[in-house]
Design a protein around this motif. Structure first.
Motif, short mmCIF file in Angstrom:
data_model
loop_
_atom_site.label_atom_id
_atom_site.label_comp_id
_atom_site.label_asym_id
_atom_site.label_seq_id
_atom_site.Cartn_x
_atom_site.Cartn_y
_atom_site.Cartn_z
N GLU A 77 0.89 -1.28 0.10
CA GLU A 77 -0.08 -0.01 0.09
C GLU A 77 0.92 1.30 -0.06
OE1 GLU A 77 -1.97 -3.21 3.02
OE2 GLU A 77 0.23 -2.22 2.55
N PRO A 78 0.40 2.28 -0.70
CA PRO A 78 1.37 3.40 -0.68
C PRO A 78 1.30 4.43 0.40
CG PRO A 78 -0.75 3.82 -2.21
CD PRO A 78 -0.47 2.19 -1.67
N GLN A 79 0.40 4.00 1.29
CA GLN A 79 0.15 4.75 2.45
C GLN A 79 0.92 4.63 3.56
OE1 GLN A 79 -2.25 3.12 0.96
NE2 GLN A 79 -4.19 4.18 0.37
N TRP A 80 1.73 3.69 3.21
CA TRP A 80 2.85 3.49 4.46
C TRP A 80 3.75 4.75 4.69
CZ3 TRP A 80 3.68 -0.42 7.96
CH2 TRP A 80 2.77 -1.69 7.72
N SER A 81 3.82 5.30 5.90
CA SER A 81 4.71 6.20 6.28
C SER A 81 6.18 5.85 6.26
CB SER A 81 4.25 6.91 7.56
OG SER A 81 3.02 7.03 7.64
N SER A 82 6.64 4.64 6.14
CA SER A 82 8.04 4.52 6.35
C SER A 82 8.19 2.94 5.81
CB SER A 82 8.44 4.47 7.77
OG SER A 82 7.88 3.72 8.68
N ARG A 88 9.66 1.05 13.05
CA ARG A 88 9.75 2.42 13.46
C ARG A 88 8.96 2.75 14.54
NH1 ARG A 88 6.31 6.78 12.16
NH2 ARG A 88 5.17 5.24 10.87
N ALA A 89 9.74 3.58 15.62
CA ALA A 89 9.15 3.94 16.79
C ALA A 89 8.57 5.44 16.75
CB ALA A 89 9.91 3.63 18.03
N GLU A 90 7.41 5.42 17.39
CA GLU A 90 6.97 6.82 17.43
C GLU A 90 6.29 6.98 18.62
OE1 GLU A 90 3.46 9.32 14.92
OE2 GLU A 90 5.27 8.62 13.87
N GLY A 91 6.77 7.48 19.68
CA GLY A 91 6.15 7.49 21.01
C GLY A 91 5.97 5.92 21.57
N ASP A 92 4.96 5.74 21.88
CA ASP A 92 4.63 4.31 22.44
C ASP A 92 4.36 3.28 21.36
OD1 ASP A 92 4.65 2.45 24.75
OD2 ASP A 92 2.51 2.35 24.44
N LYS A 93 4.28 3.82 20.07
CA LYS A 93 3.84 2.85 18.96
C LYS A 93 5.07 2.53 18.28
CE LYS A 93 -0.80 5.26 18.28
NZ LYS A 93 -1.57 5.90 17.46
N LEU A 94 5.08 0.97 17.78
CA LEU A 94 6.03 0.67 16.93
C LEU A 94 5.31 0.04 15.59
CD1 LEU A 94 7.62 -1.81 19.92
CD2 LEU A 94 8.43 0.29 19.13
N PHE A 95 5.94 0.72 14.62
CA PHE A 95 5.28 0.51 13.33
C PHE A 95 6.11 -0.48 12.45
CE2 PHE A 95 3.78 4.75 14.62
CZ PHE A 95 2.57 4.77 14.13
N GLY A 96 5.19 -1.26 11.60
CA GLY A 96 5.88 -2.23 10.78
C GLY A 96 5.02 -3.45 10.48
N PRO A 349 -1.99 -0.19 6.26
CA PRO A 349 -0.61 0.36 6.16
C PRO A 349 -0.48 1.08 7.68
CG PRO A 349 -2.08 1.23 4.35
CD PRO A 349 -2.95 0.35 5.18
N ASP A 350 0.63 1.39 7.99
CA ASP A 350 1.06 1.52 9.46
C ASP A 350 0.67 0.79 10.34
OD1 ASP A 350 2.46 3.58 8.25
OD2 ASP A 350 1.27 5.21 8.52
N GLU A 351 0.64 -0.48 10.33
CA GLU A 351 0.22 -1.39 11.12
C GLU A 351 1.34 -1.38 12.48
OE1 GLU A 351 0.44 -6.19 11.92
OE2 GLU A 351 0.51 -5.31 9.94
N TYR A 352 0.81 -1.22 13.73
CA TYR A 352 1.35 -1.20 14.80
C TYR A 352 1.04 -2.03 16.04
CZ TYR A 352 -2.08 1.94 16.94
OH TYR A 352 -3.27 2.45 17.67
N ILE A 353 2.18 -2.04 17.13
CA ILE A 353 1.62 -2.57 18.46
C ILE A 353 2.38 -1.36 19.25
CG2 ILE A 353 4.05 -3.86 18.86
CD1 ILE A 353 2.00 -5.99 19.83
N THR A 354 1.95 -1.30 20.46
CA THR A 354 2.63 -0.45 21.24
C THR A 354 3.56 -1.29 22.21
OG1 THR A 354 0.90 -0.72 23.24
CG2 THR A 354 0.37 0.80 21.54
N ARG A 355 4.48 -0.38 22.90
CA ARG A 355 5.48 -1.04 23.58
C ARG A 355 4.93 -1.53 24.81
NH1 ARG A 355 8.91 3.74 22.13
NH2 ARG A 355 10.90 2.77 21.05
N GLY A 356 3.74 -0.96 25.51
CA GLY A 356 3.09 -1.56 26.63
C GLY A 356 2.46 -2.93 26.24
N GLU A 357 2.00 -2.88 25.10
CA GLU A 357 0.99 -4.33 24.75
C GLU A 357 2.08 -5.34 24.58
OE1 GLU A 357 -2.39 -2.53 22.10
OE2 GLU A 357 -0.70 -2.98 21.06
N LEU A 358 3.47 -5.17 24.13
CA LEU A 358 4.38 -6.02 23.87
C LEU A 358 5.04 -6.58 25.29
CD1 LEU A 358 5.95 -7.35 21.35
CD2 LEU A 358 7.48 -5.67 21.63
#
Length: 377
Positions: A77-82, A88-96, A349-358
């Motif tokens: 999908e072209p909507q991926w930010s990275s 990729r970490a952004e605050g508490d979110k881990l994207f990939g 796109p921009d699927e993520y999990i949080t550090r807290g969830e992990l």
């Protein structure tokens, strides 16, 4: 390594469904070997994909499986930010790609291996990671078939699909097929000289629609939404131009069945309609895409009560998506869904999990494994 460190490594592997997976399976096997745990790499019939199975503790005692799949859906999908294959970490979110579905669970399970390997377990914990789950649970049946040669029949399996770490007791089973009709082409001005595959497919579509309508009458199971089995055609393809008799038509069809109903049996009226076309000169083809049974675990099953205690949440009666859990249950193993992340983030796109969830998943899995494997339980 922390769960985040492990997740970083797992995301680097573009282990897309239907493609070779030796790289990610090999990395996991090497990781386990650092702690004296030997992984069995179990090639599937495709030859370029494999399941992975490892045991911590005695093999001859019924144990607990931590089950997940190594494959992910594509990330085109072209909507991926990275880059979807660089965490990729952004605050508490881990994207990939795969962070929620379901490399987050894999990372949490692998993170507790050093602690488990340092214990003298009375009952084993098994690591069971499959391939091609995203293609209809194609890999795990080969792993399950090998279990008798690998260990005593496990007592329970936790399938770590994203559920917000809330245990889930049930889901529908599924059967899906690709159906193709081959007719005879020609100019549309002389239809009597050809065999119109699209017209012929109409009989198959009518049978599917009639079956789908009849299913609404039951049997019913109120834990599901809707409470009945379903059937639908999802794609139709055929024809080249308006003035050409179409010599091919293809549909993809799926059935989702409540517990106690065979998903494959729901497709039989459609298959019968297809067979009837052969007497009219059409060639037909039926290709299975996916097949797995429903899951239905009793709320009082030991693994359900144990997970409720560990997570502090009562099990959810059912979900709409399917998993490998039904296949484990069909093999005589109590199976339940419980994993970090959110299914709503998966396949996007921009699927993520949080550090807290992990971190919470790793902590809760260690508590579960400790409770399950304690002597005299």
């Amino acid at each position: 390594m922390t769960p985040e460190d492990i997740l970083t490594e797992l995301i680097r592997f573009p282990s897309i469904v239907g493609r070779p997976n030796a790289a990610i399976a090999g990395w996991i096997a090497d990781y386990l070997a650092r702690f004296g745990v030997t992984a069995q790499i179990l090639p599937g019939p495709e030859g370029d994909r494999a399941n992975l199975f490892a045991t911590i503790g005695p093999r001859d005692v019924p144990g607990l499986i931590l089950s997940g799949h190594m494959d992910v859906v594509p990330a085109e999908e072209p909507q991926w930010s990275s880059d979807p294959f660089l965490l990729r970490a952004e605050g508490d979110k881990l994207f990939g790609r795969g962070t929620s579905d379901m490399k987050g669970f894999l990372a949490a399970a692998l993170a507790i291996v050093p602690a488990l390997a340092g214990m003298k377990l009375a009952r084993p914990v098994h690591i069971a990671f499959s391939y091609d789950e995203e293609a209809g649970c194609r890999g795990v049946p080969h792993l399950i078939a090998r279990l008798p040669s690998l260990c005593a029949l496990p007592e329970a399996a936790v399938i770590g699909e994203p559920s917000g770490m809330r245990p889930i007791l049930a889901h529908k089973g599924k059967a899906a097929a690709r159906v193709e009709i081959h007719g005879r082409s020609g100019h549309s001005s002389r239809p009597e000289l050809g065999l119109n595959a699209i017209h012929a497919m109409g009989a198959v579509i009518a049978a599917a629609e009639k079956t789908a309508s009849a299913l609404q009458a039951g049997p019913l199971d109120a834990v599901f939404e809707p409470p009945y089995s379903t059937l639908q055609i999802g794609t139709v393809r055929g024809g080249e131009a308006l003035n050409i008799i179409p010599d091919r038509c293809r549909i993809e069809i799926e059935a989702r069945a409540i517990a106690g109903v065979s998903p494959a049996a729901l497709l039989e009226p459609v298959r019968a309609a297809l067979a009837g076309l052969e007497a009219r000169g059409f060639a037909t083809d039926w290709q299975e895409i996916a097949s797995y049974p429903a899951l239905s675990l009793a709320a009082q099953a030991p693994i359900a009560r144990m997970l409720a205690e560990v997570t502090g949440t009562e099990p959810l009666p059912a979900v709409s998506y399917g998993t490998e859990a039904g296949l484990y249950q069909a093999a005589g193993i109590d199976a339940i869904i419980c994993g970090p992340g959110d299914i709503a983030r998966a396949h996007r796109p921009d699927e993520y999990i949080t550090r807290g969830e992990l971190a919470d998943c790793a902590r809760l899995l260690e508590r579960l494994c400790t409770a399950f494997t304690r002597p005299g339980r």
